[in-house]
Design a protein around this motif. Structure first.
Motif, short mmCIF file in Angstrom:
data_model
loop_
_atom_site.label_atom_id
_atom_site.label_comp_id
_atom_site.label_asym_id
_atom_site.label_seq_id
_atom_site.Cartn_x
_atom_site.Cartn_y
_atom_site.Cartn_z
N ARG A 150 0.82 -1.21 0.00
CA ARG A 150 0.00 0.00 0.00
C ARG A 150 0.86 1.25 0.00
O ARG A 150 0.35 2.36 -0.15
CB ARG A 150 -0.92 -0.01 1.20
N SER A 151 2.14 1.06 0.22
CA SER A 151 3.07 2.19 0.26
C SER A 151 4.45 1.69 -0.14
O SER A 151 4.77 0.52 0.04
CB SER A 151 3.11 2.77 1.67
N ARG A 152 5.27 2.59 -0.67
CA ARG A 152 6.66 2.25 -1.00
C ARG A 152 7.63 3.00 -0.09
O ARG A 152 8.83 2.95 -0.31
CB ARG A 152 6.96 2.60 -2.46
N SER A 153 7.11 3.70 0.89
CA SER A 153 8.00 4.44 1.79
C SER A 153 8.42 3.53 2.94
O SER A 153 7.73 2.57 3.29
CB SER A 153 7.29 5.68 2.34
N ASP A 154 9.57 3.84 3.51
CA ASP A 154 10.08 3.10 4.65
C ASP A 154 10.41 1.66 4.24
O ASP A 154 10.50 1.34 3.07
CB ASP A 154 9.07 3.14 5.80
N TRP A 155 10.65 0.78 5.19
CA TRP A 155 10.94 -0.63 4.94
C TRP A 155 9.66 -1.41 5.16
O TRP A 155 9.11 -1.42 6.26
CB TRP A 155 12.04 -1.11 5.90
N ALA B 236 9.29 -3.29 -0.10
CA ALA B 236 9.85 -2.00 -0.50
C ALA B 236 10.92 -1.62 0.52
O ALA B 236 10.82 -2.00 1.68
CB ALA B 236 8.77 -0.92 -0.56
N ALA B 237 11.91 -0.91 0.08
CA ALA B 237 13.00 -0.52 0.96
C ALA B 237 13.36 0.93 0.74
O ALA B 237 13.14 1.49 -0.34
CB ALA B 237 14.23 -1.40 0.70
N GLU B 238 13.92 1.55 1.75
CA GLU B 238 14.45 2.90 1.63
C GLU B 238 15.61 2.88 0.64
O GLU B 238 16.16 1.81 0.35
CB GLU B 238 14.96 3.36 3.00
N PRO B 239 16.01 4.03 0.11
CA PRO B 239 17.21 4.04 -0.74
C PRO B 239 18.37 3.40 0.02
O PRO B 239 18.70 3.81 1.13
CB PRO B 239 17.45 5.52 -0.99
N TYR B 240 18.93 2.36 -0.52
CA TYR B 240 19.97 1.59 0.16
C TYR B 240 20.94 1.05 -0.86
O TYR B 240 20.52 0.49 -1.88
CB TYR B 240 19.32 0.42 0.93
N ASN B 241 22.20 1.25 -0.63
CA ASN B 241 23.26 0.65 -1.44
C ASN B 241 23.05 0.87 -2.94
O ASN B 241 23.09 -0.06 -3.72
CB ASN B 241 23.37 -0.84 -1.12
N GLY B 242 22.76 2.11 -3.31
CA GLY B 242 22.63 2.46 -4.72
C GLY B 242 21.22 2.39 -5.29
O GLY B 242 21.00 2.75 -6.43
N GLY B 243 20.26 1.93 -4.50
CA GLY B 243 18.88 1.88 -4.98
C GLY B 243 18.19 3.23 -4.86
O GLY B 243 18.63 4.10 -4.12
N LEU B 244 17.12 3.39 -5.60
CA LEU B 244 16.36 4.63 -5.57
C LEU B 244 15.36 4.68 -4.44
O LEU B 244 14.90 5.74 -4.05
CB LEU B 244 15.63 4.83 -6.91
N GLY B 245 14.99 3.53 -3.92
CA GLY B 245 13.97 3.43 -2.88
C GLY B 245 12.68 2.92 -3.47
O GLY B 245 12.34 3.22 -4.61
#
Length: 69
Positions: A16-21, A40-49
C-alpha cells in the motif's frame, strides 16, 4: 523456521506504500537478521527506494523496480 540448508522463500504481496521498509518475511538472530524480504526498501546501497529487497546473512539483492501499489 530453523533452516539448515538451501531454501527458497517467496510471497505474494500487495504493498500500500513504497515508503520506509515494508517487511514481508523476517527471521532474526540475536543482534542481526538471518533472512529478510522487504516489499519495499528505503534508498539503500545504490537503490532509488521503493524496490523489493532481500537479505540472507547480511548479503542483499534488490529487485529491478518498485512493485505496483
Amino acid at each position: 523456521m530453523r533452516l539448515t540448508g538451501p531454501v527458497t522463500l517467496e510471497a505474494w504481496v500487495r504493498p500500500r506504500s513504497r515508503s520506509d521498509w515494508r517487511t514481508v518475511i523476517f527471521k532474526s538472530l540475536p543482534g542481526w537478521q538471518s533472512y529478510v524480504l522487504y516489499a519495499a526498501a528505503e534508498p539503500y546501497n545504490g537503490g532509488l527506494g521503493g524496490e523489493p529487497i532481500g537479505f540472507v546473512d547480511g548479503d542483499g539483492v534488490r529487485g529491478p523496480g518498485a512493485l505496483p501499489l
